[in-house]
Design an enzyme around this catalytic site. Structure first.
Site, PDB file in Angstrom:
ATOM      1  N   LYS A   1       0.802  -1.224   0.000  1.00 47.10           N
ATOM      2  CA  LYS A   1       0.000   0.000   0.000  1.00 47.10           C
ATOM      3  C   LYS A   1       0.838   1.280   0.000  1.00 47.10           C
ATOM      4  O   LYS A   1       0.425   2.305  -0.530  1.00 47.10           O
ATOM      5  CB  LYS A   1      -0.951   0.010   1.206  1.00 47.10           C
ATOM      6  CG  LYS A   1      -2.066  -1.024   1.131  1.00 47.10           C
ATOM      7  CD  LYS A   1      -3.070  -0.704   0.044  1.00 47.10           C
ATOM      8  CE  LYS A   1      -4.262  -1.651   0.064  1.00 47.10           C
ATOM      9  NZ  LYS A   1      -5.131  -1.468  -1.124  1.00 47.10           N
TER      10      LYS A   1
ATOM     11  N   GLU B   1      -9.778   6.049   2.985  1.00 51.04           N
ATOM     12  CA  GLU B   1     -10.660   4.995   3.478  1.00 51.04           C
ATOM     13  C   GLU B   1      -9.797   3.774   3.705  1.00 51.04           C
ATOM     14  O   GLU B   1      -8.751   3.623   3.075  1.00 51.04           O
ATOM     15  CB  GLU B   1     -11.763   4.699   2.470  1.00 51.04           C
ATOM     16  CG  GLU B   1     -11.381   3.735   1.338  1.00 51.04           C
ATOM     17  CD  GLU B   1     -10.305   4.281   0.395  1.00 51.04           C
ATOM     18  OE1 GLU B   1     -10.235   5.513   0.250  1.00 51.04           O
ATOM     19  OE2 GLU B   1      -9.537   3.487  -0.168  1.00 51.04           O
TER      20      GLU B   1
ATOM     21  N   SER C   1       1.723  -9.649  -1.037  1.00 45.54           N
ATOM     22  CA  SER C   1       1.441  -8.210  -0.957  1.00 45.54           C
ATOM     23  C   SER C   1       1.580  -7.630   0.451  1.00 45.54           C
ATOM     24  O   SER C   1       1.761  -6.430   0.602  1.00 45.54           O
ATOM     25  CB  SER C   1       0.045  -7.930  -1.511  1.00 45.54           C
ATOM     26  OG  SER C   1      -0.906  -8.718  -0.840  1.00 45.54           O
TER      27      SER C   1
END
Lengths: 414, 271
Positions: free
Chosen positions: A107, A129, A396
């Site tokens: 991220k 969010e 990830s």
């Protein structure tokens, strides 16, 4: 449950240059676009113009490059799971180690880029969010570093199940706002963030965390994350002398998947596979597999595959991993599914948990539950292939955030 | 047959006063009362009614209308109910224009053209798609035009001049100016700013200009009404209607807030 481990994957369709998508207004074929209230149209145009300007600006690129190296910790390695591959007895399983990034997931690739853009646009407040909390943490991290105010919207249900990440965001100085509307999860957090943005649009930068939302977000978030696939492609050629035979990533909104897929889309020999959350099984209705079981529609600013009822109302989804618990999916994935370039398979909660344990015990790596879906499919696919093939799985994120969930699921009190 | 929206605005122009537009959500507070709500609105002063079509994710709406959507959805109110209520209303009101307002996904799921045909047959006069800006509406405009339905577009404080003109060129029925940056029902309407913006928009289009978002009382309605051809009242009505349990309570709820606003607008006659 058995699942189809080698879905049809014909490679690039004739005549599509995947690097040329989307068009100027954010369309990936019939998907994408800008489906928002009028108030946001001009701010989105302003954002798109700023992004188009800075993404080719040598100073911006140099600063992003520096931050990736010194702050995020890039490049991340490709790790060969020798024990696991031997045990499975098929293709070699390789992991792109996005879990080793600062903050523990892919991220930050996106937020580090959007943060630099926010500062250049003169915005002093960041909103975001978050579902699992990884994007919230990555946003709070960048906001702290740039000295910007940060407000993170998070569904009340998600706050409950991701308590550690909520605390991390607070430690980083962010305000976490619980969202009690609708299903109290990621989709409602997105609605609430859009409502905040429409209200405070003059000085606020909305840092969307996945490749969904109105144009330019699907493109911009993809571009910032595509460093993953760019590195992986070069690493494969340098370390293995070939491209992988398959690239696999989990897909919720789909940002880590697009990130690793993007630079392989024009390589015909590379199978592209997304692992969606099949939850308790697609047939049970308790899942989050928008591409496998959804229908095209419009939500959160873009046209894409959605999980909705016969009236077009968006349904609650289910996945053991909060990060995949989203009823939509990035519009580029919708396009890749229809074009046949990528295939999408469902992986159940149970299959993901089994893969989590197997990777932990054979390789000493705790994978995020989201990423464990991709690992599960990687193992299943590798088992059907000869030993000289290479299956590249995007790991990830790391699983530290999920240990409480796993303990609870297994009846263990910590 | 001329569109009722055009007929009504012509009548308002002749009467020399701004119109009163109301917004309520279909199926709220109870699907059995939707038709009663519409009649009560007209009885107490509505010149045009907007009927909201419930959606699970109303991203442009504040808490009051969000909850109205949730209440309606809890009773499984879908587009079939919206159309049925509209037919029920038309059985005894042939003149009041009705604009259906909502988000794209339920309509697309129903089938856009199928819905438009059914809406026209049921007596709708226009459609306002909250999450469909002009850039994405090309495919819909042709369908609505063919059926004689107006597509109502929004203008916002953020809309730059060049874009305003492009929207104005497409205006059908009326243009809806969103009075502030924010969601429906929010409390930060700056009347002076909104009035100045409305004056700036005058002459932009042949279509009448309506203004809405955040108008809660007669005084504000009168201030903005003097600078537009209509004002829109939504959240305050929805709030009053939330607890109504039968037709007489519906009437009382509407009577408790609409008449002063109507009277304030009527008092602007010839002003």
């Amino acid at each position: 449950m058995r699942w189809n481990v080698q879905p049809e994957n014909p490679g690039p369709a004739e005549g599509i240059d995947y690097s040329a998508l989307p068009d100027a207004r954010g369309h990936f074929g019939p998907y994408g676009g800008s489906f928002v209230a009028e108030t946001l149209m001009a701010p989105l145009a302003e954002l798109a113009a700023a992004y188009e300007r800075y993404r080719v600006d040598p100073e911006f690129i140099a600063e992003l490059e520096r931050d990736r190296r010194h702050y995020v910790g890039r490049p991340t390695p490709i790790y060969h799971c020798e024990r696991l591959s031997r045990e499975v007895g098929g293709a070699q399983i390789l992991l792109k180690r996005e879990d080793l990034n600062h903050t523990g997931a892919h991220k930050i690739n996106n937020t580090v880029g959007q943060g630099l853009l926010a500062r250049r646009m003169g915005k002093r407040r960041i909103i975001a969010e978050t579902g699992a909390g990884q994007h919230g943490v990555a946003s709070a991290t960048i906001a702290a570093r740039l000295g910007l105010e940060c407000v993170v919207y998070m569904g009340a249900v998600d706050i409950e199940r991701q308590a550690i990440n909520v605390f991390r965001m607070k430690l980083l100085g962010a305000t976490v706002v619980p969202v009690h509307s609708g299903s109290k999860t990621l989709k409602d957090a997105l609605n609430e963030a859009l409502r905040d943005w429409v209200t405070n649009v003059d000085h606020t930068f909305y840092m969307i965390g996945t490749v969904a939302g109105p144009h330019p977000y699907p493109k911009m978030v993809r571009d910032f994350n595509s460093v993953v696939g760019q590195e992986a492609r070069a690493q494969m050629l340098a370390e293995y002398g070939k491209l992988p035979d398959a690239v696999i990533a989990c897909v919720g909104g789909g940002s880590n998947a697009i990130g690793i897929f993007h630079h392989f889309l024009n390589d015909p020999g590379v199978a592209i596979i997304g692992a969606e959350a099949a939850g308790e099984g697609i047939a049970t209705g308790k899942h989050a597999a928008s591409l496998s079981a959804g229908v095209p529609g419009v939500l959160h600013g873009n046209r894409t595959y959605l999980i909705a009822d016969a009236d077009g109302q968006i349904l609650e989804t289910h996945s053991v991993s909060a990060g995949l618990d989203y009823p939509g999916v990035g519009p580029e994935h919708a396009f890749l599914k229809d074009s046949g370039r990528a295939s999408y398979v469902g992986v159940t909660d149970a299959q993901a948990l089994a893969a989590f344990h197997r990777l932990a015990r054979t390789e000493g790596i705790l994978a995020a539950l989201e990423s464990s879906h991709a690992v599960a499919h990687g193992i299943a696919l590798a088992a059907t292939l000869p030993k000289d093939r290479h299956v590249l799985v995007n790991l990830s994120g790391r699983g530290d955030k999920d240990v409480n969930t796993i303990a609870r699921l297994e009846g263990i009190t910590l | 047959m001329p569109n009722r929206i055009d007929t009504r605005f012509a009548a308002l122009r002749a009467a020399g006063r701004p119109g009163l537009i109301t917004f309520t959500t279909a199926g709220d507070p109870d699907p059995a009362l939707t038709v009663d709500v519409l009649h009560a609105l007209v009885r107490h002063g509505a010149d045009l009614v907007e009927l909201g079509m419930p959606f699970s994710d109303p991203m442009a709406d504040g808490p009051v209308i969000q909850q109205a959507n949730e209440r309606a959805l809890a009773r499984h109110v879908g587009l079939a109910h919206v159309l049925e209520a509209l037919r029920g209303f038309r059985a005894s009101d042939a003149d009041t224009p009705v604009v259906l307002m909502g988000y794209l996904n339920p309509i697309e799921r129903y089938g856009f053209e199928r819905f438009a045909v059914a809406a026209a047959a049921a007596g709708a006069d226009g459609l306002l798609l909250v999450d469909c800006p002009i850039e994405e509406s090309a495919g819909y405009e042709a369908v609505l035009q063919r059926l004689g339905l107006h597509q109502v577009y929004l203008l916002a404080p953020t809309t730059p001049p060049e874009r305003r003109s492009r929207i104005a060129a497409k205006a059908g029925g009326f243009l809806y100016y969103v009075s502030f940056k924010g969601i429906t029902g929010a409390g930060h309407l700056e009347t002076a700013q909104a009035m100045a913006a409305l004056d700036e928009l005058r002459g932009l289009s042949q279509a009448p200009l309506a203004v809405g978002f955040g108008i809660r009382d007669a005084a504000t309605a009168a201030l903005l009404g003097a600078h537009a051809q209509a004002i829109v009242i939504g959240s305050v009505l929805v709030e009053r209607l939330a607890d109504a349990r039968d037709a007489s309570q519906v009437d009382a709820a509407v009577a408790s807030c609409l008449p002063p606003i109507r009277d304030a607008l009527h008092a602007l006659r010839g002003g």
